[in-house]
Write a protein that holds these residues in place. Structure first.
Motif, short mmCIF file in Angstrom:
data_model
loop_
_atom_site.label_atom_id
_atom_site.label_comp_id
_atom_site.label_asym_id
_atom_site.label_seq_id
_atom_site.Cartn_x
_atom_site.Cartn_y
_atom_site.Cartn_z
N LYS A 10 -6.51 -1.15 -35.24
CA LYS A 10 -7.28 -1.23 -34.00
C LYS A 10 -8.69 -0.66 -34.19
O LYS A 10 -9.69 -1.27 -33.78
CB LYS A 10 -6.56 -0.47 -32.89
CG LYS A 10 -5.25 -1.11 -32.44
CD LYS A 10 -4.54 -0.22 -31.42
CE LYS A 10 -3.19 -0.80 -31.01
NZ LYS A 10 -2.46 0.10 -30.09
N THR A 145 -6.20 -3.35 -25.51
CA THR A 145 -6.47 -2.09 -26.22
C THR A 145 -7.47 -2.31 -27.35
O THR A 145 -8.42 -1.54 -27.52
CB THR A 145 -5.17 -1.51 -26.80
OG1 THR A 145 -4.23 -1.31 -25.74
CG2 THR A 145 -5.43 -0.19 -27.51
N PRO A 284 -7.26 -0.29 -21.19
CA PRO A 284 -5.81 -0.45 -21.42
C PRO A 284 -4.96 0.23 -20.35
O PRO A 284 -3.89 -0.28 -19.99
CB PRO A 284 -5.60 0.21 -22.79
CG PRO A 284 -6.93 0.20 -23.43
CD PRO A 284 -7.92 0.37 -22.32
#
Length: 446
Positions: A10, A145, A284
């Motif tokens: 991420k 996210t 998120p």
């Protein structure tokens, strides 16, 4: 069952957007004043050139998206662009911020050629990067996210560039502004290239088009034109970009000619970026409890109210100006990660509906609408200033001052409300997305 993304992946995806903002924020904030005050062309010529190149570059986006969708390598479709093009982009930026010893006509030709080259190189990396977020995971919450982290890095990069670039120009140039700008863009280009390579090394493409898919570009475009949720997002991006560009471009005029304190811009823009990063970080969390469509409508409604409130701020109420700017950043911060995760959802919807997938084209056509929105906003500002008799570097008439205030308040408030209205036609809610993902998974296992 979706495999959760690791935090390494991420963050690895997100850091590249800091690199993109080493270019984008410099272009948005400093390029015009570089052309007029250092490069040495007129403001009218520079503004016309920037507008023209932006329109031309917007039309290259679908072509680059089509090429990325048809790229086949052992590293995937989109990741390879992060190692193929960083050096050409850095070189193009260096040339763009180079002042040649040429007559005025030659300088203008140099500006057109190098700026167009830089923007094409930028787009050739940025569109595959955008599309990459749509193939890292099929989970809508994971997408929210990933894009949230991405825009935290983006706003951080923008804040860093805004604060550091003027100092770097002075330090690296040693009193020679032309040399200072060259070396500053070289430094930003090297740093951005390193971040692009980090993203390449730390991400993996998991979603691919159907194995037998072979489509022509016109078919991709036709699919998008018949994709209702994508069409809504296309107009939404156009409207939101007009809203944001009207306020950000008008802010310098507002503080110079209405407030009479141009130095406040040094804090006004970073205040927005920092608060927008905080808003992006909340995305998120918000999407866990609020459907994406409803959340976008709430965010743009709040943006409209905050923009409207700016109309009633007195020129001496500096603290209130900054408070409204920070609040606007907080409510607009989630907009970008939310929209990009929704683009990925529309690519899934397109595959579910047609059996064909064109992820990069989906994102490319979206960036086309954003660039078109920026160009429209610049045109609106130019038209309004001309109608109201704006004259640079002199005290403005009451009509011209009123127009600048409208551009900071009433006009963006109206466009934000138009964005709310557009979202009424978006037809992908959470329940439908769950069904789409289940159907796509079933097709792949059957």
């Amino acid at each position: 069952m979706h495999t959760p993304l690791t935090w390494r992946e991420k963050i690895g995806y997100g850091v590249a957007d800091m690199g993109f903002n080493f270019y984008w924020t410099n272009i948005a904030t400093f390029l015009l004043i570089f052309y007029t005050d250092v490069f040495g062309i007129s403001a009218a010529a520079a503004a016309s050139m920037v507008f023209t190149i932006k329109i031309v570059n917007a039309f290259t986006d679908p072509l680059i998206g089509a090429a990325a969708d048809r790229t086949v390598t052992r590293h995937g479709k989109f990741r390879p662009y992060l190692i193929w093009l960083p050096v050409p982009l850095a070189c193009a930026a260096l040339l763009t911020y180079t002042t040649p010893d040429l007559p005025d006509g030659g300088k203008l030709a140099w500006a057109y050629g190098t700026y167009l080259l830089m923007m094409i190189c930028y787009t050739c990396i940025n569109i595959p990067y955008n599309a990459l977020s749509g193939v890292l995971s099929a989970d809508p919450q994971e997408r929210a996210t990933v894009n949230s982290l991405r825009f935290i890095f983006a706003f951080a990069g923008g804040t860093l560039v805004t604060a550091a670039t003027p100092a770097l120009v002075r330090w690296l140039g040693g009193g020679n502004e032309q040399l200072g700008w060259q070396l500053t863009m070289l430094a930003w280009g090297v740093l951005a290239s390193a971040l692009f390579v980090l993203t390449f090394l730390n991400t993996r493409e998991r979603i691919a088009p159907p194995a037998a898919q072979k489509t022509k570009v016109w078919q991709d475009l036709r699919d998008l034109s018949q994709n209702r949720p994508w069409t809504v997002l296309f107009f939404l991006a156009l409207i939101i970009m007009i809203t944001i560009t009207l306020r950000t471009t008008s802010a310098a005029y507002y503080f110079k000619y209405v407030v009479g304190r141009p130095e406040l811009m040094q804090g006004f823009v970073p205040a927005y970026m920092i608060s927008a990063a905080a808003g992006a970080a909340l995305t998120p969390f918000l999407t866990r409890f609020i459907d994406k469509k409803r959340l976008m409508m709430l965010l743009m409604s709040a943006t409209s109210l905050l923009s409207l409130a700016f109309f009633f701020v007195g020129r001496e109420q500096v603290e209130l100006m900054f408070a409204l700017q920070i609040a606007t950043g907080l409510v607009l911060g989630p907009k970008s990660p939310l929209a990009f995760s929704m683009y990925a959802d529309t690519a899934d919807y397109n595959e579910w509906r047609t059996g064909r997938r064109a992820t990069a084209m989906t994102f490319a056509a979206a960036t086309f609408s954003q660039k078109l929105g920026t160009a429209v906003a610049v045109a609106v500002i130019g038209w309004l200033f001309t109608r109201l008799g704006y004259v640079a570097n002199v005290a403005q008439s009451s009509g011209s001052q009123a127009g600048i205030v409208w551009l900071m308040s009433l006009i963006p408030a109206a466009f934000a409300l138009l964005a709310v209205a557009a979202m009424f036609f978006y037809n992908l809610d959470n329940a439908r997305l769950v069904q789409i993902q289940a159907d796509l998974a079933a097709r792949k296992t059957s």
